[in-house]
Design a protein around this motif. Structure first.
Motif, PDB file in Angstrom:
ATOM      1  N   LYS A 113       3.023  -2.652  11.051  1.00  0.00           N
ATOM      2  CA  LYS A 113       4.127  -2.054  10.307  1.00  0.00           C
ATOM      3  C   LYS A 113       3.563  -0.979   9.388  1.00  0.00           C
ATOM      4  O   LYS A 113       2.577  -1.202   8.682  1.00  0.00           O
ATOM      5  CB  LYS A 113       4.856  -3.116   9.486  1.00  0.00           C
ATOM      6  N   SER A 114       4.186   0.191   9.407  1.00  0.00           N
ATOM      7  CA  SER A 114       3.742   1.284   8.534  1.00  0.00           C
ATOM      8  C   SER A 114       4.150   0.997   7.094  1.00  0.00           C
ATOM      9  O   SER A 114       5.281   0.581   6.823  1.00  0.00           O
ATOM     10  CB  SER A 114       4.358   2.608   8.989  1.00  0.00           C
ATOM     11  N   VAL A 115       3.213   1.213   6.169  1.00  0.00           N
ATOM     12  CA  VAL A 115       3.448   0.987   4.737  1.00  0.00           C
ATOM     13  C   VAL A 115       3.240   2.309   4.010  1.00  0.00           C
ATOM     14  O   VAL A 115       2.205   2.968   4.186  1.00  0.00           O
ATOM     15  CB  VAL A 115       2.499  -0.090   4.187  1.00  0.00           C
ATOM     16  N   ILE A 116       4.211   2.688   3.192  1.00  0.00           N
ATOM     17  CA  ILE A 116       4.134   3.937   2.431  1.00  0.00           C
ATOM     18  C   ILE A 116       3.432   3.663   1.104  1.00  0.00           C
ATOM     19  O   ILE A 116       3.899   2.854   0.299  1.00  0.00           O
ATOM     20  CB  ILE A 116       5.541   4.510   2.190  1.00  0.00           C
ATOM     21  N   LEU A 123      -1.305   1.721   8.011  1.00  0.00           N
ATOM     22  CA  LEU A 123      -0.842   0.772   9.012  1.00  0.00           C
ATOM     23  C   LEU A 123      -1.297  -0.637   8.630  1.00  0.00           C
ATOM     24  O   LEU A 123      -2.498  -0.893   8.496  1.00  0.00           O
ATOM     25  CB  LEU A 123      -1.383   1.142  10.393  1.00  0.00           C
ATOM     26  N   ALA A 124      -0.333  -1.527   8.450  1.00  0.00           N
ATOM     27  CA  ALA A 124      -0.631  -2.922   8.114  1.00  0.00           C
ATOM     28  C   ALA A 124      -0.595  -3.772   9.377  1.00  0.00           C
ATOM     29  O   ALA A 124       0.264  -3.584  10.241  1.00  0.00           O
ATOM     30  CB  ALA A 124       0.366  -3.446   7.096  1.00  0.00           C
ATOM     31  N   PHE A 125      -1.517  -4.714   9.460  1.00  0.00           N
ATOM     32  CA  PHE A 125      -1.618  -5.610  10.610  1.00  0.00           C
ATOM     33  C   PHE A 125      -1.221  -7.030  10.193  1.00  0.00           C
ATOM     34  O   PHE A 125      -1.559  -7.488   9.105  1.00  0.00           O
ATOM     35  CB  PHE A 125      -3.049  -5.627  11.162  1.00  0.00           C
ATOM     36  N   LEU A 221      12.446  -5.966  10.430  1.00  0.00           N
ATOM     37  CA  LEU A 221      11.498  -4.948   9.981  1.00  0.00           C
ATOM     38  C   LEU A 221      12.005  -3.527  10.160  1.00  0.00           C
ATOM     39  O   LEU A 221      11.739  -2.663   9.313  1.00  0.00           O
ATOM     40  CB  LEU A 221      10.168  -5.116  10.733  1.00  0.00           C
ATOM     41  N   ASN A 222      12.714  -3.245  11.249  1.00  0.00           N
ATOM     42  CA  ASN A 222      13.182  -1.887  11.499  1.00  0.00           C
ATOM     43  C   ASN A 222      14.213  -1.421  10.483  1.00  0.00           C
ATOM     44  O   ASN A 222      14.549  -0.236  10.437  1.00  0.00           O
ATOM     45  CB  ASN A 222      13.774  -1.774  12.908  1.00  0.00           C
TER      46      ASN A 222
END
Length: 297
Positions: A113-116, A123-125, A221-222
């Motif tokens: 999931k992309s984290v700002i 990019l978080a795993f 998440l989306n």
């Protein structure tokens, strides 16, 4: 008249009329108006729910209603139908293995999931585990660096989670991602769990966990922009808690996981009274996830 109906039927009508008996109603019983309104409410408040998902939520409320009845109610209300689903193909050797070891199999996979952040997007795993037989899910905390040390710790945490929940595990299933190192498999081996890797060129071999990750992204998440690992972790924990406690599962007879753990499904009688009681809605993540239950008397 005798030519239209059988003589026995005509004789029965005469006897019923002479004795003043009311003939029995024919056809299906009419649906309670409150029940129809509840079905339409569930469909309107949850656009992604299909007929079976709505039926599962009704079963959780101890309301018995067939899939065709749900479809008819929504069709009469002008609401869109559920998406079409593929039919089942012939069982393969791999599917047979999954079926035979369903209650002792844990599947796992990574997702991102992309984290700002103030320094840009990172990019978080995350690493997700699902006990295939019970559908219970364990999720790691997100990280920016899924190194071997972090992956090993997730393996240890999963084994402790299995022991706490009393879940039997003999096989752990994962793909051929390089992050699943030999040391990762060794942690499970020392706990008496054998590693099983997905076959080559088989993208749907690990379907259980991939399907769950797909549901997580579509239903949760989306819909969010994440601004830190703590923010992402809160969202993930909320969804996993909802999944493990409140969401009805079609593979378990549209029962929640706590209900399925009590034993075989119980037949739900039709509701004879027009009063359904007050239905309360518990919201998670700002109303994105909803749990319906009866108000306590």
């Amino acid at each position: 008249m005798i030519g239209i109906v059988a003589p026995q039927t005509y004789s029965r009508w005469v006897v019923e009329q002479r004795e003043g008996r009311t003939p029995k109603p024919v056809g299906r019983p009419k649906l309670v108006r409150n029940l129809c309104e509840l079905v339409k409410r569930l469909a309107k408040e949850n656009a992604g729910w299909g007929y079976r998902r709505i039926r599962g939520e009704l079963r959780k409320l101890r309301l018995r209603l067939g899939r065709s009845s749900v479809r008819r109610i929504l069709k009469d209300a002008g609401l869109a139908p559920s998406p079409n689903r593929r039919g089942r193909a012939e069982e393969t050797v791999w599917q047979k293995f999954i079926r035979l070891h369903l209650d002792t199999l844990v599947a796992c996979d990574f997702f991102t999931k992309s984290v700002i952040t103030p320094l840009g997007t990172r990019l978080a795993f995350c690493l997700a585990f699902i006990h295939v037989g019970t559908r219970r899910v364990y999720l790691s905390s997100p990280t920016y660096e899924p190194n071997e040390r972090w992956v090993l710790q997730q393996a240890r945490n999963t084994i402790m989670w299995l022991e706490e929940c009393g879940l039997e595990c003999r096989f752990v299933l994962h793909d051929r991602d390089a992050k699943f190192s030999f040391a990762f498999d060794r942690v499970f081996f020392n706990a008496g769990v054998r590693r099983v890797r997905t076959p080559l060129l088989a993208p749907d071999a690990n379907a259980s966990i991939e399907s769950w990750i797909g549901s997580l992204k579509r239903e949760c998440l989306n819909h969010f922009l994440c601004f830190s690992l703590a923010h992402l972790d809160h969202i993930l924990r909320s969804f996993v808690g909802f999944h493990n406690e409140h969401r009805p599962h079609q593979s378990l007879g549209n029962r929640t996981l706590p209900e399925a753990a009590t034993g075989p499904p119980v037949e739900i009688p039709s509701t004879p009274a027009p009063w359904l009681g007050r239905i309360k809605c518990q919201r998670f993540l700002g109303g994105l996830l909803r749990h319906y239950h009866r108000e306590a008397a």
